[in-house]
Write an enzyme that holds these catalytic residues in place. Structure first.
Site, PDB file in Angstrom:
ATOM      1  N   GLU A 112       1.654  -0.587  -4.970  1.00 44.67           N
ATOM      2  CA  GLU A 112       0.590   0.376  -5.260  1.00 44.67           C
ATOM      3  C   GLU A 112       1.260   1.750  -5.233  1.00 44.67           C
ATOM      4  OE1 GLU A 112      -3.261   2.750  -3.781  1.00 44.67           O
ATOM      5  OE2 GLU A 112      -1.486   2.415  -2.575  1.00 44.67           O
ATOM      6  N   ASP A 156       0.831  -1.202   0.000  1.00 42.46           N
ATOM      7  CA  ASP A 156       0.000   0.000   0.000  1.00 42.46           C
ATOM      8  C   ASP A 156       0.873   1.264   0.000  1.00 42.46           C
ATOM      9  OD1 ASP A 156      -2.839   0.903   0.394  1.00 42.46           O
ATOM     10  OD2 ASP A 156      -2.018   1.825   2.198  1.00 42.46           O
TER      11      ASP A 156
HETATM   12  C1  NOJ Z   1      -4.541   2.831  -0.836  1.00 44.96           C
HETATM   13  C2  NOJ Z   1      -5.659   1.885  -0.579  1.00 44.96           C
HETATM   14  O1  NOJ Z   1      -5.945   1.176  -1.754  1.00 44.96           O
HETATM   15  C3  NOJ Z   1      -6.814   2.713  -0.082  1.00 44.96           C
HETATM   16  O2  NOJ Z   1      -7.997   1.982  -0.026  1.00 44.96           O
HETATM   17  C4  NOJ Z   1      -6.457   3.290   1.248  1.00 44.96           C
HETATM   18  O3  NOJ Z   1      -7.482   4.151   1.683  1.00 44.96           O
HETATM   19  C5  NOJ Z   1      -5.153   4.077   1.171  1.00 44.96           C
HETATM   20  N1  NOJ Z   1      -4.138   3.419   0.415  1.00 44.96           N
HETATM   21  C6  NOJ Z   1      -4.608   4.321   2.550  1.00 44.96           C
HETATM   22  O4  NOJ Z   1      -4.130   3.132   3.093  1.00 44.96           O
END
Ligand code: NOJ
Length: 580
Positions: free
Chosen positions: A299, A229
């Site tokens: 991500e 993440d």
């Molecule tokens: C990316 C995640 O996909 C999202 O759902 C989340 O709110 C943020 N990062 C914070 O962790």
């Protein structure tokens, strides 16, 4: 009608954009990875929230679909302020989702079916309920406990101004002020997301050691990898300088995928700092020390693609999500541009390209592509917003998915897209849970509309999501027609399309294939046409019908083809795979 008189022989095609992998490589190079959003997949215990036993009970759906791996969004102990992306204990399962034993059972059942399991790792921030943050608050200013996070003095005579001008991605300031035991205001702490998600300080070796241990905890249990993440956000520029840009997860600026454009808006001092790469090199060494073939996917909302490719250099991550593809809209030139730039950037570092159209953070592509301007990416939709054209959106979504699955590399499928699920665009504000809705004071609907529980049975309460009809978010009535039990047995349904596409992709080895644009359409404003091995993937994004060469063997089509007197043709908003 546009006509292809014959499929151009390879020698007359445009220069090959990407060469086939010489041998079948590691599983993640061409895997189709299915994102399970646990709270909305299947609820076994009847509390209205999906859980791990619910996932285990529905694994055969994924086997029938033909995916290679699952990525599970967070199921760890969490107060659920951001649907589990606020982790209070990285080594335990939240009771909402089950137990560690349930996780082990899910992993074993998936592996028994030949399906790999990737789990989510949330290293940029913890929950404010994490033991470390609670200790930091208790220990006070200047303590080693506070040094795990980004606590700073405020600006102004009494420290009443935040330490810098950064805004939270969910809206409002990125700083929250603490209160000292006596009730007087104290330091501020940084949170790029909700105030319940304090950012960790990754310059602190203790933070690094802790997460390396968390990686080992899950690797020892047998997971096949991690989705990381906010992988571009963990290191902040020294001194946390002011920045006037807009921090966004899904930014609204242009992105045509070319290296000339930095469209993500994520070039501020909190994103894509060079220091993040050393973290991933250390993690890669850990993954490599395990048997099997474990993988990490970043991500990282980073552009241009050449910059994103730095995350997938040979000693770092294995994959990074290709959000440039997701945001390319329904535009042939942009899609070609992103595909070409993706291969150029990733081939240079030996990493597979990846593709994605939907996830739990964006409006589902069956609705997004039905908007008047499909390249727009609103953060959710209200009932009062201009509504997507549902039929057009679904038609385009099917065509977009078939184009995606025909590309070499690895593809991500978000739960429900295999059913053609639309966004829920008329949720009552009273049921919304996304912190973005609250932090923007209702200006943005937020992401709840793409997180609505799955429909399994058209005739059952909550469409079979839970035993007695409980569901943490209400499902729209349109979900009945998309229920798994309906689509599984309906020829031509979206599930049928995905199932056929995935089987064909596997049989034809398209995931490890090559890519050359078909010369005749190389600059076509409406057609994206490519050859992958000996399969032609042709998407008509809105032009006149495209007649196929005589004798073309149709492998899969996203919609009805027209059969005129002398030729089979691909109508607008339709993709076909054929062999000529
Ligand atoms: C990316 C995640 O996909 C999202 O759902 C989340 O709110 C943020 N990062 C914070 O962790």
């Amino acid at each position: 009608m546009t006509r292809i008189d014959s499929t151009p022989a390879p020698s007359t095609e445009a220069v090959t954009v990407h060469a086939a992998s010489a041998t079948e490589g590691s599983w993640w190079r061409d895997a189709v990875i299915y994102q399970v959003y646990p709270r909305s997949f299947a609820d076994a215990n009847g509390d209205g929230v999906g859980d791990l036993p619910g996932i285990t009970a529905h694994l055969d759906h994924l086997v029938e679909l033909g995916v290679d791996a699952l990525w599970l969004s967070p199921f760890y102990r969490s107060p659920q302020k951001d649907a589990g992306y606020d982790v209070a204990d990285y080594r335990d399962v939240d009771p909402l989702f089950g137990t560690l034993a349930d996780f082990d059972a899910l992993l074993e059942a998936a592996h028994a079916r030949g399906v790999r399991v990737v789990v989510d790792l949330v290293p940029n921030h913890t929950s404010d309920q994490h033991a470390w943050f609670q200790a930091a608050l208790a220990a006070g200013e200047g303590s080693p406990e506070r040094a795990r996070y980004l606590f700073r003095e405020g600006r102004g005579a009494g420290g009443e101004e935040p330490p810098n001008n950064w805004q939270s991605i969910f809206g409002g300031p990125a700083w929250t002020r603490t209160t000292r035991p006596g009730g007087t205001p104290g330091q501020w702490y940084l949170h790029l997301f909700d105030s319940s998600q304090p950012d960790l300080d990754w310059s602190n070796p203790e933070v690094r050691t802790e997460f390396e241990d968390v990686l080992r905890f899950w690797l020892d249990r047998g997971v096949d990898g991690f989705r990381v993440d906010v992988a571009h956000g963990m290191v902040k520029a020294d001194g946390l300088p002011d920045w006037d840009g807009h921090v966004a997860m899904v930014d609204g600026t242009e992105a045509d995928g070319t290296d000339a454009v930095n469209g993500s808006g994520n070039s501020g001092p909190m994103f894509d700092q060079d220091g993040v790469h050393e973290i991933y090199r250390a993690w890669r060494r850990i993954l490599d020390s395990y048997d099997g073939d474990r993988a990490m996917v970043a991500e990282a909302w980073v552009e241009p693609l050449s910059r994103l490719a730095r995350y997938v250099r040979p000693d770092e991550m294995h994959q990074a999500f290709n959000f440039s593809f997701l945001v390319a809209g329904w535009d042939a030139a942009r899609l070609r541009g992103v595909v070409e730039s993706s291969f150029k950037a990733n081939d240079a570092v030996g990493a597979p390209a990846t593709w994605v159209l939907s996830n739990h953070d964006v409006v589902r592509h069956a609705s997004r592509l039905g908007l008047a301007e499909p390249e727009n990416r609103p953060n959710g939709l209200f009932a009062t917003d201009p509504q997507p054209d549902a039929a057009l959106g679904l038609r385009r979504a099917r065509a977009a998915s078939l184009l995606m699955l025909g590309l070499p590399g690895s593809s991500y499928v978000y739960q429900g897209e295999e059913l053609g699920l639309p966004e829920h665009t008329s949720l009552d504000d009273a049921v919304r849970q996304d912190p973005a809705f609250f932090r923007t004071r209702g200006a943005e609907a937020g992401r709840d509309g793409c997180r609505v529980p799955m429909p399994w049975e058209a005739g059952a309460p909550a469409y079979g999501f839970s035993p007695d009809g409980a569901a943490w978010l209400p499902q729209p009535s349109s979900y009945a027609a998309h229920a798994v039990d309906v689509e599984r047995t309906t020829p031509g349904s979206t599930f049928d399309l995905y199932r056929t596409a995935l089987a064909t992709r596997k049989a034809e080895h398209l995931g490890t294939g090559d890519l050359a644009w078909l010369d005749v359409f190389a600059d076509d404003p409406h057609v994206v046409a490519l050859r992958n091995r000996d399969v032609v993937v042709l998407a008509n994004l809105g032009g006149a019908p495209v007649a196929l060469p005589t004798g073309a063997e149709i492998l899969v089509a996203s919609g009805e083809l027209t059969d005129d007197a002398d030729a089979v043709a691909v109508p607008s908003d339709t993709t076909v795979w054929y062999r000529a």
